[in-house]
Motif scaffolding. Structure first.
Motif, PDB file in Angstrom:
ATOM      1  N   UNK A   1      12.891   2.598  -2.887  1.00 23.25           N
ATOM      2  CA  UNK A   1      12.579   2.817  -4.111  1.00 23.25           C
ATOM      3  C   UNK A   1      12.044   1.622  -4.828  1.00 23.25           C
ATOM      4  N   UNK A   2      11.841   0.481  -4.241  1.00 23.00           N
ATOM      5  CA  UNK A   2      11.289  -0.744  -4.799  1.00 23.00           C
ATOM      6  C   UNK A   2       9.989  -0.455  -5.940  1.00 23.00           C
TER       7      UNK A   2
ATOM      8  N   UNK B   1       3.659  -3.884 -16.263  1.00 21.72           N
ATOM      9  CA  UNK B   1       4.967  -3.360 -16.480  1.00 21.72           C
ATOM     10  C   UNK B   1       5.742  -3.582 -15.273  1.00 21.72           C
ATOM     11  N   UNK B   2       5.153  -3.838 -14.206  1.00 21.29           N
ATOM     12  CA  UNK B   2       5.989  -3.813 -12.919  1.00 21.29           C
ATOM     13  C   UNK B   2       5.517  -4.945 -12.095  1.00 21.29           C
ATOM     14  N   UNK B   3       6.390  -5.587 -11.558  1.00 21.36           N
ATOM     15  CA  UNK B   3       6.139  -6.733 -10.631  1.00 21.36           C
ATOM     16  C   UNK B   3       7.296  -6.485  -9.508  1.00 21.36           C
ATOM     17  N   UNK B   4       6.826  -6.427  -8.179  1.00 19.33           N
ATOM     18  CA  UNK B   4       7.841  -6.138  -7.031  1.00 19.33           C
ATOM     19  C   UNK B   4       7.618  -7.061  -5.878  1.00 19.33           C
ATOM     20  N   UNK B   5       8.317  -7.550  -5.400  1.00 16.98           N
ATOM     21  CA  UNK B   5       8.078  -8.174  -4.345  1.00 16.98           C
ATOM     22  C   UNK B   5       9.039  -8.255  -2.999  1.00 16.98           C
ATOM     23  N   UNK B   6       8.833  -8.495  -1.761  1.00 18.23           N
ATOM     24  CA  UNK B   6       9.814  -8.110  -0.718  1.00 18.23           C
ATOM     25  C   UNK B   6      10.930  -8.934  -1.057  1.00 18.23           C
ATOM     26  N   UNK B   7      12.219  -8.329  -0.622  1.00 12.26           N
ATOM     27  CA  UNK B   7      13.634  -8.753  -1.070  1.00 12.26           C
ATOM     28  C   UNK B   7      13.629  -9.911  -0.272  1.00 12.26           C
ATOM     29  N   UNK B   8      14.508 -10.915  -0.993  1.00 13.65           N
ATOM     30  CA  UNK B   8      14.993 -12.293  -0.212  1.00 13.65           C
ATOM     31  C   UNK B   8      16.421 -11.930   0.248  1.00 13.65           C
TER      32      UNK B   8
END
Length: 360
Positions: free
Chosen positions: A45-46, A15-22
């Motif tokens: 809130x990432x 459902x969810x995949x979050x990585x560090x902002x580029x």
């Protein structure tokens, strides 16, 4: 497709995949426009970003892919979706621009011209300032499964659809370690290596087995250690190659050069958080390995334990949030959790598993 004979169900895996902002953080000049604060709110809130796929309730030829992204900075001009087929490693895929459906929701609509049944797809979502400046928001993987329906008027009742969806979902997690729709390595299942292979690959490392210390815990030789590990995995239905690879990676082939020591009989860093925190102490080798196996089962399955729980962190795990080795790393887990924070944790385990299986 004749709808009197077939209906579709969508198996959504992840459902969810979050990585560090580029994106670079807003600099001082951005402060006047409030962008700095916006980026701070976004980063906070990432972990709430959710990417999902669903078939239209009235027309199963239409599939909606949706991204819910709270606090997306105002300088992000659009949200784009990149669709690829998982089985095609070099697939360049297709790009779609999301249509805003609410304050924090973007969506694309695909139909049977865009998608094929029985094909596993992955969708990655990005926020874009321009083509060269984007932020990775998350991903989902899904498979549209087409089931034959001999009696349309009865089969399409809600209860029957749920029953067929449950049966189809079980087909993903079959006994063969990689025989699933996504091509991932399953943690649960029968072991595909032997005790002898584990012994051989350990001896090939040219390291000294800590027999004196581990002997006090019931495993004076590597043969004893591997046999105990195999037995504990069999008891809970966890693949021995996964637990072995993890214990070797976490302890540096039982050399214990990290925070934990051999005397702890902690072979997977349970309770270690870095900065010298040693983690949990176990009374003997079998208990330490049992806790590791139970912790793997917590991540990989929702089934009850077969042995008495010795993993004091078992209840802290979101059950079945990492059924695959590839998802044990937090950075790669589409559900936002996982065993280890380091990048490519699952790939490192798979490399060890490949080496293990290569031993004759």
């Amino acid at each position: 497709m004749h709808k009197s004979r077939f209906f579709k169900v969508l198996l959504c895996v992840g459902i969810l995949g979050v990585s560090t902002s580029v994106f670079a953080k807003a600099d001082a000049s951005d402060a006047k426009t409030g962008l700095k604060k916006e980026y701070e709110e976004f980063e906070e809130t990432q972990n709430e970003i959710a990417v999902s796929a669903a078939l239209d309730e009235k027309d199963d030829d239409i599939c909606y892919i949706q991204a819910a992204v709270p606090n997306l900075p105002s300088d992000v001009k659009k949200v784009t979706f990149h669709l690829t087929q998982r089985e095609k490693k070099k697939d360049k895929g297709e790009w779609y621009t999301g249509k805003k459906k609410g304050d924090e929701t973007w969506q694309i609509t695909l139909d049977d011209k865009d998608l094929s049944t029985e094909t596993a797809y992955e969708v990655k979502v990005y926020g874009e300032k321009d083509q060269k400046d984007r932020i990775y928001l998350g991903k989902t993987a899904f498979l549209i499964n087409e089931e034959e329906n001999s009696d349309s008027s009865k089969q399409e009742e809600e209860g029957e659809i749920k029953e067929n969806l449950s049966a189809s979902s079980q087909e993903i997690l079959v006994d063969d370690a990689t025989n699933n729709a996504l091509g991932y390595y399953t943690i649960m299942g029968n072991s595909t290596v032997t005790v002898e292979q584990m012994i051989q690959v350990y001896e090939d490392q040219g390291v000294s087995y800590p027999g004196e210390v581990l002997g006090e815990g019931g495993a004076p030789k590597i043969e004893d250690f591997c046999q105990i590990l195999y037995e504990e995995c069999a008891a809970e239905g966890v693949r021995a190659e996964v637990a072995f690879a993890q214990s070797m990676l976490e302890t540096g082939w039982l050399q214990f050069q990290g925070d934990s020591t051999a005397e702890q009989y902690n072979f997977a860093g349970l309770g270690t958080t870095g900065g010298g925190v040693k983690g949990i102490y176990f009374p003997d080798v079998r208990t330490g390995l049992r806790a590791q196996v139970q912790h793997l089962k917590a991540y990989a399955s929702s089934e009850n334990l077969n042995e008495e729980c010795v993993d004091e962190r078992f209840d802290l795990v979101s059950r079945e949030s990492a059924p695959y080795v590839e998802w044990l790393g937090i950075q790669e887990n589409p559900n936002g959790g996982g065993w280890a924070a380091g990048a490519n944790y699952g790939d490192k385990l798979l490399k060890l598993i490949d080496d293990l299986k290569a031993v004759n």
